[in-house]
Design a protein around this motif. Structure first.
Motif, mmCIF file in Angstrom:
data_model
loop_
_atom_site.group_PDB
_atom_site.id
_atom_site.type_symbol
_atom_site.label_atom_id
_atom_site.label_comp_id
_atom_site.label_asym_id
_atom_site.label_seq_id
_atom_site.Cartn_x
_atom_site.Cartn_y
_atom_site.Cartn_z
ATOM 1 N N LEU A 1 4.843 -84.557 -0.103
ATOM 2 C CA LEU A 1 3.521 -84.950 0.024
ATOM 3 C C LEU A 1 2.906 -85.204 1.256
ATOM 4 N N VAL A 2 3.659 -85.609 2.288
ATOM 5 C CA VAL A 2 3.400 -85.926 3.510
ATOM 6 C C VAL A 2 3.918 -84.781 4.452
ATOM 7 N N ALA B 1 -0.914 -86.212 1.644
ATOM 8 C CA ALA B 1 -1.237 -87.427 1.881
ATOM 9 C C ALA B 1 -1.071 -87.673 3.534
ATOM 10 N N ALA C 1 2.221 -91.918 2.124
ATOM 11 C CA ALA C 1 2.741 -91.958 0.766
ATOM 12 C C ALA C 1 3.853 -93.106 0.436
ATOM 13 N N GLY D 1 -0.647 -92.366 -2.784
ATOM 14 C CA GLY D 1 -0.826 -91.548 -1.802
ATOM 15 C C GLY D 1 -2.391 -92.016 -1.127
ATOM 16 N N SER E 1 -1.568 -84.722 -9.148
ATOM 17 C CA SER E 1 -0.508 -85.674 -9.004
ATOM 18 C C SER E 1 0.157 -86.352 -10.054
#
Length: 780
Positions: free
Chosen positions: A251-252, A256, A259, A374, A391
């Motif tokens: 996710l990072v 985001a 997270a 997030g 998500s």
């Protein structure tokens, strides 16, 4: 003279002395035609009066091709030293009037951004959508060079390159770009098409373009790509913490700026899932990540816990079972971020500016495991409904992987606890051997295997050494291992020879397969076992194997070799014999029994591994425990793929001063003589306190052998930690206790022996049987 709009300079005589490129674009007259001619000839109704005042009025200019061009003209006098006008600067722009043609209105009102440039990348036309993207009206841009109107960045340089390419080659271009726009507060994806505009002669006189905002399709593709990436990158191991880290890494920074994954405490243990409380929810941080080094946004340390109030997005997501969007300006969001900010250490500047948060519950198989959060700080876009849908899909996949890892860890812990409960914890002290052992469970995803070992004391100071392996993994394998371990102890108590014991054990596995569905794995994949008996009096080691690797022997002179033997089939095959091997060992020899995980692996050669094992066994070591560690370090790879059990036994010998034996004739008169000889031997050993009981035991066992047995009859006394009395005869009939009636003349002897000794029993031998009784000796 060139301005942002069309411009001309007229002197006091009414002659044109200056002419801009913008004027050429509006009227079609190039500068060489306009400069020097009377300005009145350019206007359809003549030149308006020029005064000392500035004025703006609509006029009609004759285009070079003869058509009228309505314009809004502004005249501004240029004053001389005496204050009188010396010339006038005229600027003109198109009046805001509706397009006269259907095609013009279609261009102006198109939903996509459309523009027309000349070959030198100057704006000629923009429709309303293009003006909205640029954030300025059309007249501000007309005639201006494109690079002057945008920031100097990679995407603008690419745009200019394509404009130039179309103008120079005359071929259309289509490409995609992801960038922002002057009037838009977020980055957009654009599908851009450029094509040349030609005169009748074929000359390229302009470049037209249409830019379609494909942001929704772009983000949909990005979310789909992330989901596809999640399928490959999340759950690569069956480790809860590592799986959570993989979610954060995905996710990072794509989705985001920060997270985190927080789990309920029971997920990391062996407890059953409790109900989610109505009040504050305590979660444990297992993973977090940030686009900044050191994760400065984190308010909770890895492994630490935090209580989330009921109004916070993570707590709401857990209670409601859905994704919760929260944006800056919302009361609960502002309240929670303010409270989190007061708890943050000084210098956490990266936590300021949080404008959007998304909290998603991690749920798998109807059970809530934790929450995924997030946060966007530097990312300009707020989370939207589509992000929440994405998500939730990602969280559901991640939750299944986390739950799989949790279940695997729980089953592994259970199987390991079951296996440890079945393996010997403390080996009993005995005179036959000195032992050391190691058991290493595999860390592979297949789970705990069924490797086991045991050291079983036998009558006559002998000892049984056992090692086995149930092929397969998990709780069923451990449970089957427990059955076999118990069966071996039971059969060893009967004192069967190794080959006969394995035959009975083979029958047991076959019965398990026939009558117990839970043992199908054993029947299909098999189990192996090696059973050895060592006698410290005769120094003989007798052993047999059922599909198990042969043990290694290290002699006192430092040489090591595998015991030459023919292993029988694995347990459960049935119908095939097992062969016993007997060898004589000197005192101090080391016997190494092991499971196949020590020497076998798909990436290792068995012969080479067994050679390494023999070499490692000859290495100097202060103790057997140290030798175990040396062997494992030398032979095993860094990450073994199977369980490993290793049992080392160093042989001891009972000397002649600890054993006494007499041959007995089959004559009742011999009982008194043998009893007296045994008493004298005890006196020689300094064990007069045991003489009374020993006399009774010897009398009873020798009398029974003379009366009911067959020659040859032999008495043997063994002095060790206990005193053992053995009487052997040539009959295979085993004695048994019975209740004697009041007027019976016999039947009380064995009962008396059982009462006076710690334990007694009988075992079959090649020549008959041996009855033995063991007395506990007082510590001296």
């Amino acid at each position: 003279m060139e301005h942002v709009v069309a411009a001309a300079v007229i002197d006091a005589r009414g002659i044109v002395t200056g002419w801009s490129e913008g004027a050429r674009l509006l009227t079609g007259h190039p500068a060489e035609e306009a400069v020097g001619r009377a300005a009145a000839g350019l206007f359809a109704d003549g030149l308006p009066p020029l005064t000392a005042d500035t004025w703006t009025r609509p006029v009609v200019v004759r285009h070079r091709d003869g058509r009228p061009v309505p314009l809004a003209v502004t005249a501004c006098p240029v004053l001389g030293p005496d204050g009188a006008p010396t010339c006038w600067a005229l600027t003109a722009e198109r009046p805001a009037a509706p397009e006269p043609t259907l095609a013009g209105r279609a261009f102006q009102q198109a939903s996509m951004s459309m523009s027309v440039f000349d070959p030198r990348q100057r704006y000629l036309r923009l429709n309303d959508a293009a003006c909205k993207v640029m954030g300025v009206p059309e007249d501000v841009l007309l005639g201006r060079h494109f690079p002057e109107t945008v920031e100097y960045a990679e995407h603008s340089r690419g745009f200019a390159f394509h404009l130039r390419q179309v103008a120079e080659t005359g071929r259309p271009v289509r490409y995609e770009s992801f960038t922002g726009a002057p009037a838009l507060n977020r980055e957009h994806a654009w599908s851009i098409e450029m094509w040349p505009v030609r005169e009748d002669s074929g000359e390229v006189t302009g470049v037209a373009l249409a830019a379609f905002d494909s942001s929704e399709q772009y983000w949909a593709r990005r979310r789909l790509a992330l989901l596809n990436e999640a399928a490959a990158s999340i759950g690569t191991t069956l480790d809860v913490v590592r799986t959570a880290e993989e979610v954060v890494e995905l996710l990072v920074p794509q989705f985001a700026d920060f997270a985190s994954v927080d789990l309920l405490d029971w997920v990391l243990g062996a407890d059953e899932p409790p109900a989610v409380p109505d009040g504050p929810i305590v979660l444990r941080r297992v993973a977090h990540g940030s686009r900044h080094e050191g994760t400065p946004e984190a308010g909770v340390h890895l492994g630490g816990t935090d209580a989330y109030p009921p109004y916070s997005p993570p707590a709401r997501a857990l209670r409601e079972g859905r994704a919760v969007l929260s944006q800056a300006g919302e009361p609960d969001f502002m309240r929670w971020t303010a409270e989190r900010g007061t708890d943050a250490p000084e210098g956490r500047r990266h936590r300021h500016g949080v404008h959007s948060l998304l909290a998603v519950p991690l749920r798998a198989r109807g059970t809530t495991l934790g929450v995924l959060v997030g946060i966007r700080i530097a990312h300009p876009d707020d989370y939207e409904a589509d992000d929440a849908v994405f998500s939730e899909e990602l969280a559901s996949r991640a939750a299944v992987c986390i739950d799989n890892a949790r279940r695997f860890a729980r089953e592994r812990t259970t199987a390991l606890a079951l296996q440890h409960s079945l393996l010997p914890r403390g080996l009993p002290g005995q005179a036959a051997v000195e032992v050391a052992h190691r058991y290493l469970p595999s860390g592979s995803t297949a789970g705990i295997g069924g490797d086991w070992f045991d050291v079983i004391p036998l009558p006559g100071c002998r000892v049984a050494l056992v090692v086995g392996d149930v092929v397969g993994h998990g709780i069923p394998s451990s449970a089957t291992m427990g059955r076999l371990c118990t069966a071996v102890r039971t059969l060893a108590d009967v004192d069967l020879p190794p080959d006969e014991l394995l035959t009975h054990l083979d029958d047991l596995v076959t019965h398990l397969a026939a009558y117990d569905d839970g043992a199908d794995e054993v029947a299909e994949l098999g189990a192996t076992c090696l059973y050895a008996v060592y006698d410290p009096v005769s120094r003989h080691l007798t052993l047999a194997a059922a599909g198990h690797p042969a043990p290694a022997v290290v002699l006192p002179d430092g040489t090591a070799h595998l015991v030459p033997m023919t292993p029988g089939p694995p347990l459960g095959v049935g119908g095939l014999p097992f062969e016993a091997v007997e060898l004589e060992l000197p005192e101090g020899a080391v016997v190494a029994l092991y499971t196949d995980g020590l020497v076998e692996d798909r990436d290792r050669d068995v012969d080479r591994s067994t050679s390494e094992l023999c070499n490692a066994l000859t290495a100097p070591a202060a103790t057997l425990d140290a030798l175990c560690d040396t062997v494992l370090k030398a032979v095993l790879p860094e990450e073994p793929s199977d369980d490993v059990a290793l049992l080392l036994a160093r042989t001891r010998v009972l000397g002649a001063d600890q054993v006494a034996a007499w041959d007995v004739e089959q004559d009742p008169a011999q009982v008194a003589t043998i009893r007296r000889a045994a008493t004298e031997q005890l006196a020689a050993w300094g064990m007069e306190e045991a003489a009374f009981v020993t006399e009774l035991v010897v009398s009873e066992l020798v009398t029974n052998a003379i009366r009911y047995g067959e020659p040859p009859i032999r008495l043997r006394l063994i002095r060790d930690r206990s005193l053992i009395c053995e009487v052997s005869d040539g009959s295979s009939t085993s004695p048994h206790l019975r209740r004697a009636h009041a007027f019976d003349e016999g039947g009380r002897g064995l009962l008396l022996v059982a009462q006076l000794t710690r334990r007694w029993g009988s075992r079959q031998t090649d020549r008959g049987k041996t009855i033995w009784a063991e007395q506990t000796l007082e510590p001296r």
